[in-house]
Design a protein around this motif. Structure first.
Motif, PDB file in Angstrom:
ATOM      1  N   LYS A 360      -2.128 -10.707  23.899  1.00 30.97           N
ATOM      2  CA  LYS A 360      -1.460  -9.676  23.104  1.00 30.97           C
ATOM      3  C   LYS A 360      -0.642 -10.308  21.977  1.00 30.97           C
ATOM      4  N   HIS A 361       0.000 -11.423  22.270  1.00 31.00           N
ATOM      5  CA  HIS A 361       0.794 -12.117  21.248  1.00 31.00           C
ATOM      6  C   HIS A 361      -0.103 -12.613  20.115  1.00 31.00           C
ATOM      7  N   ASP A 362      -1.255 -13.200  20.478  1.00 31.07           N
ATOM      8  CA  ASP A 362      -2.191 -13.669  19.453  1.00 31.07           C
ATOM      9  C   ASP A 362      -2.721 -12.501  18.618  1.00 31.07           C
ATOM     10  N   PHE A 363      -2.987 -11.381  19.303  1.00 28.10           N
ATOM     11  CA  PHE A 363      -3.480 -10.200  18.583  1.00 28.10           C
ATOM     12  C   PHE A 363      -2.435  -9.703  17.585  1.00 28.10           C
ATOM     13  N   ILE A 364      -1.183  -9.652  18.014  1.00 29.43           N
ATOM     14  CA  ILE A 364      -0.110  -9.177  17.128  1.00 29.43           C
ATOM     15  C   ILE A 364       0.065 -10.138  15.958  1.00 29.43           C
ATOM     16  N   GLU A 365      -0.032 -11.445  16.217  1.00 27.22           N
ATOM     17  CA  GLU A 365       0.069 -12.428  15.130  1.00 27.22           C
ATOM     18  C   GLU A 365      -1.029 -12.184  14.100  1.00 27.22           C
ATOM     19  N   LYS A 366      -2.244 -11.969  14.585  1.00 28.01           N
ATOM     20  CA  LYS A 366      -3.364 -11.738  13.678  1.00 28.01           C
ATOM     21  C   LYS A 366      -3.175 -10.436  12.902  1.00 28.01           C
ATOM     22  N   GLU A 367      -2.764  -9.375  13.620  1.00 29.66           N
ATOM     23  CA  GLU A 367      -2.556  -8.089  12.963  1.00 29.66           C
ATOM     24  C   GLU A 367      -1.403  -8.156  11.966  1.00 29.66           C
ATOM     25  N   LEU A 368      -0.353  -8.890  12.333  1.00 27.39           N
ATOM     26  CA  LEU A 368       0.793  -9.015  11.433  1.00 27.39           C
ATOM     27  C   LEU A 368       0.386  -9.682  10.124  1.00 27.39           C
ATOM     28  N   LYS A 369      -0.412 -10.736  10.235  1.00 24.96           N
ATOM     29  CA  LYS A 369      -0.887 -11.414   9.033  1.00 24.96           C
ATOM     30  C   LYS A 369      -1.739 -10.485   8.183  1.00 24.96           C
ATOM     31  N   SER A 370      -2.608  -9.712   8.860  1.00 27.02           N
ATOM     32  CA  SER A 370      -3.465  -8.778   8.137  1.00 27.02           C
ATOM     33  C   SER A 370      -2.635  -7.678   7.480  1.00 27.02           C
ATOM     34  N   ILE A 371      -1.640  -7.163   8.209  1.00 25.07           N
ATOM     35  CA  ILE A 371      -0.791  -6.097   7.660  1.00 25.07           C
ATOM     36  C   ILE A 371      -0.050  -6.591   6.428  1.00 25.07           C
ATOM     37  N   MET A 372       0.478  -7.787   6.500  1.00 25.39           N
ATOM     38  CA  MET A 372       1.249  -8.323   5.371  1.00 25.39           C
ATOM     39  C   MET A 372       0.362  -8.524   4.153  1.00 25.39           C
ATOM     40  N   GLU A 373      -0.831  -9.067   4.362  1.00 29.85           N
ATOM     41  CA  GLU A 373      -1.734  -9.271   3.218  1.00 29.85           C
ATOM     42  C   GLU A 373      -2.176  -7.944   2.621  1.00 29.85           C
ATOM     43  N   THR A 374      -2.575  -7.011   3.500  1.00 27.78           N
ATOM     44  CA  THR A 374      -3.040  -5.708   3.013  1.00 27.78           C
ATOM     45  C   THR A 374      -1.929  -4.955   2.290  1.00 27.78           C
ATOM     46  N   THR A 375      -0.753  -4.959   2.887  1.00 29.23           N
ATOM     47  CA  THR A 375       0.374  -4.237   2.282  1.00 29.23           C
ATOM     48  C   THR A 375       0.785  -4.870   0.961  1.00 29.23           C
ATOM     49  N   LYS A 376       0.747  -6.197   0.905  1.00 29.94           N
ATOM     50  CA  LYS A 376       1.077  -6.884  -0.340  1.00 29.94           C
ATOM     51  C   LYS A 376       0.119  -6.464  -1.456  1.00 29.94           C
ATOM     52  N   ASP A 377      -1.170  -6.441  -1.142  1.00 35.44           N
ATOM     53  CA  ASP A 377      -2.149  -6.008  -2.140  1.00 35.44           C
ATOM     54  C   ASP A 377      -1.956  -4.542  -2.508  1.00 35.44           C
ATOM     55  N   ARG A 378      -1.650  -3.729  -1.514  1.00 35.38           N
ATOM     56  CA  ARG A 378      -1.481  -2.297  -1.774  1.00 35.38           C
ATOM     57  C   ARG A 378      -0.253  -2.056  -2.655  1.00 35.38           C
ATOM     58  N   ILE A 379       0.828  -2.749  -2.389  1.00 34.44           N
ATOM     59  CA  ILE A 379       2.040  -2.595  -3.198  1.00 34.44           C
ATOM     60  C   ILE A 379       1.784  -3.069  -4.622  1.00 34.44           C
ATOM     61  N   ARG A 380       1.060  -4.180  -4.777  1.00 38.54           N
ATOM     62  CA  ARG A 380       0.756  -4.682  -6.112  1.00 38.54           C
ATOM     63  C   ARG A 380      -0.114  -3.678  -6.875  1.00 38.54           C
ATOM     64  N   HIS A 381      -1.099  -3.108  -6.191  1.00 38.72           N
ATOM     65  CA  HIS A 381      -1.981  -2.131  -6.836  1.00 38.72           C
ATOM     66  C   HIS A 381      -1.184  -0.897  -7.280  1.00 38.72           C
ATOM     67  N   VAL A 382      -0.295  -0.396  -6.400  1.00 40.89           N
ATOM     68  CA  VAL A 382       0.509   0.778  -6.756  1.00 40.89           C
ATOM     69  C   VAL A 382       1.453   0.447  -7.901  1.00 40.89           C
ATOM     70  N   SER A 383       2.030  -0.745  -7.874  1.00 39.44           N
ATOM     71  CA  SER A 383       2.941  -1.143  -8.950  1.00 39.44           C
ATOM     72  C   SER A 383       2.213  -1.220 -10.289  1.00 39.44           C
ATOM     73  N   GLU A 384       1.021  -1.789 -10.294  1.00 38.88           N
ATOM     74  CA  GLU A 384       0.239  -1.853 -11.530  1.00 38.88           C
ATOM     75  C   GLU A 384      -0.129  -0.456 -12.012  1.00 38.88           C
ATOM     76  N   ASP A 385      -0.479   0.415 -11.069  1.00 39.39           N
ATOM     77  CA  ASP A 385      -0.823   1.780 -11.443  1.00 39.39           C
ATOM     78  C   ASP A 385       0.388   2.497 -12.047  1.00 39.39           C
ATOM     79  N   VAL A 386       1.563   2.268 -11.468  1.00 41.62           N
ATOM     80  CA  VAL A 386       2.790   2.858 -12.011  1.00 41.62           C
ATOM     81  C   VAL A 386       3.048   2.322 -13.409  1.00 41.62           C
ATOM     82  N   TYR A 387       2.835   1.024 -13.585  1.00 44.81           N
ATOM     83  CA  TYR A 387       3.027   0.432 -14.916  1.00 44.81           C
ATOM     84  C   TYR A 387       2.140   1.125 -15.948  1.00 44.81           C
ATOM     85  N   LYS A 388       0.882   1.304 -15.624  1.00 45.23           N
ATOM     86  CA  LYS A 388      -0.049   1.930 -16.565  1.00 45.23           C
ATOM     87  C   LYS A 388       0.324   3.385 -16.813  1.00 45.23           C
TER      88      LYS A 388
END
Length: 721
Positions: A360-388
């Motif tokens: 379970k700990h390994d699964f959470i570590e993997k999911e946490l890494k995935s969540i952070m990467e996905t959220t980072k990309d999503r925030i960047r995409h929304v920020s760029e869209d707001v800029y435009k």
């Protein structure tokens, strides 16, 4: 009597106080029940008491009973000497211990003093009627010469106790003075019966010790002579009650043993009189009818007593303790086996849990890494869209700036003192309207994007946390007051704006010259950007020709005008010269007509130069200037809005992601706990196995000891010795 048997006990009887038996594994709710742990602790105390008994090389006998039942008199009769103070009422006030000494003279030792006292002082120290009496829990040792008393020669210690009804500290008495006794003699008044207090005393002894050796003396049996017709009934009643107590309650003996060897009907007073009479009294004085039978009964008691502590001394001292030891060993051996099996089972469960938690700990570590990467990309995409979005909307609003400025309704004045106030209000108006327009056009779209990202983050985090934290995540809500700030700061942005609302004739030389310069500048600009210089020049020339047609249609007049405009509009000398040339070329009539038209146009424009016209020109100039300045801050404003959205989403993400970190920390702590439990269970398992082996070894030693010293042949040999 063979006290040498005790002094020469074999090595099997030497107490070793093994920690493997007495130091039982601590209670654990998963390994052993609380009640079982309490039972083992009580057994531990009993083992400690047994070890104290078998560690000494003498036999100890405790005489106890209620006050004034004749305990001291019984001991004096057995010793054949009036050693202890005895009399009516409460006489013995403390514990009196009689033991043998090789010295010629008897002496007394009192607590907290090493100085021997005379035997005569015993009448005051141990007598409840004396003013010098000691506390009831004190122990006074009486060292009496062995040569004067047969009992004391064989290392027998006799202890006289105060009445058990004297103090409530019964358990304290037992622990201090009675736990290491080999034999207990209960002295009961035959005129009464065995009381609850006396039963409680022996029950407490049995709880602290293995099954004790007990004799019951029904003293003062000579008083029954007053009721001859009830002798047999009373005797049978006392005997039945004695058997019920020893056989049924304490479960020490069977009824025949109690009837023949444990309950006796005696008169200690008569025995003392017979064996140690007062010098002034006749030997026959003080005896009631049937005293010989009572003396015989007392002698029978002494015979059974001496058998108990001499002929079968080893059995008396060790048999019951050995049997009890076997029971304890069997109980502990079973308990250790259960603990070993239980700990092994619990260890396997903990290993399985640890494996599951690690996965379970390994699964959470993997999911946490995935969540952070996905959220980072999503925030960047929304920020760029707001800029435009903000950049596009702001550009649209800048294009509509003149219309927006036209809506500004405030009295206009060309007074130099009023112009700054008018500009200040216009700055504020433009800033507020532009900000509100941007907010109205972008608010819904931006919040829709934010809500979408908030929901995605929450759902991803909920997927990896437990139910308790899922409910906690539902309590996290985005800021309801969040709104993107579009601060344009027109006051500073347009602080350099300089209005020009002076009247200028459109066909004045300065105006024509300014238009010419502006057209030239525009032509050069278009040439650089579009490469279409020739077309733009032709259009400009056409415009100039159409303007010059109002003066004259001839090439000479056009040439003259172009020449004049190429000089300067501020030189009156050149103007006069120009007019002279025109008059000379076209005549005064044409010049008059042109001058009239020119003056009419001037007069018309001058009359039309009202406050409204001045305000329109001011707003047009301001709109042109503000548009050019605002275009410079489009990127900055868009970037600021994008940064605000990015910060809001990052804060929300940080709030939610910390629950994943908490989940990881809990799992890490649980893994550490499981590791400790597994190590502890392994320790329990190993310790239980070792203790079980030690229990097997002790059981073998006890069986060997029983076979060698407690079996009938061994007893016979010991008796012969």
């Amino acid at each position: 009597m063979s006290g040498s048997i005790i002094r020469e006990k074999p090595a099997h009887l030497t107490p070793t106080r093994p920690n493997s038996v007495t130091n039982v594994i601590k209670s654990d709710k998963n390994l052993i029940s609380v009640d079982k742990h309490k039972d083992i602790q009580q057994l531990k105390e009993k083992v400690t008491g047994i070890l104290n008994i078998i560690s000494r090389d003498h036999m100890k006998v405790v005489f106890f009973g209620r006050t004034s039942n004749g305990k001291s008199t019984v001991m004096n009769a057995m010793l054949r000497e009036r050693i202890l103070p005895a009399g009516m009422g409460h006489t013995t006030n403390c514990f009196l211990q009689i033991e043998g000494t090789d010295k010629v003279d008897a002496h007394v030792l009192v607590p907290r003093s090493d100085e021997p006292k005379s035997i005569v002082s015993l009448k005051d120290l141990g007598n409840a009627l004396s003013h010098e009496k000691l506390d009831s829990d004190s122990l006074v040792k009486i060292l009496y010469p062995k040569e004067k008393c047969r009992l004391l020669r064989d290392d027998v210690i006799l202890v006289d106790s105060p009445g058990i009804d004297v103090s409530v500290n019964l358990d304290h008495w037992i622990e201090d003075h009675c736990l290491d006794a080999d034999v207990f003699v209960l002295v009961v008044s035959a005129e009464a019966t065995i009381t609850v207090a006396e039963k409680k005393f022996l029950h407490n002894v049995a709880q602290h010790l293995s099954n004790p050796n007990i004799f019951i003396l029904m003293n003062r049996w000579d008083a029954i002579m007053n009721e001859q017709e009830n002798v047999d009934s009373v005797r049978q009643q006392h005997l039945e009650r004695g058997m019920e107590f020893l056989c049924d309650e304490l479960q020490l003996y069977d009824r025949k043993v109690v009837a023949d060897h444990r309950v006796f009907f005696v008169s200690a007073r008569e025995a003392v009189l017979y064996r140690a009479p007062d010098p002034g009294n006749s030997p026959k004085t003080g005896f009631a009818e049937g005293y010989k039978e009572r003396l015989t009964e007392f002698a029978k008691f002494e015979e059974e007593f001496e058998k108990c502590i001499s002929k079968s001394a080893v059995k008396t001292k060790f048999e019951q303790h050995t049997n009890r030891g076997k029971e304890i060993i069997n109980l502990l051996r079973d308990t250790m086996g259960n603990i070993a099996n239980k700990s092994q089972s619990l260890k396997q469960e903990c290993v399985q849990k640890r494996t599951e938690q690690s996965e379970k700990h390994d699964f959470i570590e993997k999911e946490l890494k995935s969540i952070m990467e996905t959220t980072k990309d999503r925030i960047r995409h929304v920020s760029e869209d707001v800029y435009k979005r903000v950049a596009q909307t702001l550009n649209d609003e800048i294009k509509r700036l003149y219309t927006l400025i036209e809506e500004f309704d405030r009295p206009f004045s060309s007074d130099p003192e009023q112009i700054p106030l008018y500009k200040r209000d216009l700055h504020k108006w433009v800033e507020e309207r532009l900000g509100s327009n941007l907010q109205a056009r972008l608010h819904s779209a931006l919040h829709s994007s934010l809500d979408s990202v908030h929901k995605e983050i929450k759902e991803r985090v909920k997927f990896v946390v437990n139910n308790e934290r899922k409910s906690m995540l539902d309590t996290i809500t985005p800021r309801s007051d969040f709104a993107v700030s579009y601060r344009l700061d027109c006051l500073n942005l347009c602080s350099d704006f300089k209005e020009d609302i002076k009247f200028k004739f459109s066909l004045g030389l300065s105006s024509l010259w300014q238009r010419f310069v502006q057209n030239q500048h525009q032509q050069s600009t278009l040439t650089m950007t579009e490469g279409n210089n020739s077309t733009l020049s032709q259009n400009t020339s056409d415009s100039l020709i159409s303007t010059s047609t109002l003066l004259n249609s001839t090439n000479d007049i056009l040439t003259t005008a172009n020449t004049i405009t190429s000089l300067t509009s501020k030189s009156s000398l050149l103007l006069i010269g120009g007019c002279a040339l025109i008059w000379r070329g076209v005549g005064w009539k044409v010049l008059g007509v042109v001058g009239g038209l020119y003056g009419s146009l001037y007069l018309y424009e001058r009359l039309m130069w009202t406050k409204k016209a001045q305000e329109r020109k001011f707003k047009r100039q301001y709109a042109d200037y503000a548009s050019s300045r605002m275009k410079l801050i489009v990127d900055m404003t868009s970037g600021n809005a994008s940064a605000q959205v990015q910060q809001e989403l990052s804060m929300y993400f940080a709030q939610t992601i910390r629950y994943v970190d908490m989940e990881k920390d809990d799992i890490c702590d649980y893994l550490k706990q499981l590791k400790q439990e597994i190590d502890q269970l392994l320790l329990y398992n190993d310790k239980a196995k070792v203790l079980k082996k030690q229990a097997d070894w002790i059981d073998q030693q006890l069986n060997q000891f029983s076979k060698q010293y407690l079996s009938e042949p061994a007893t016979s040999i010991n008796s012969s010795v």
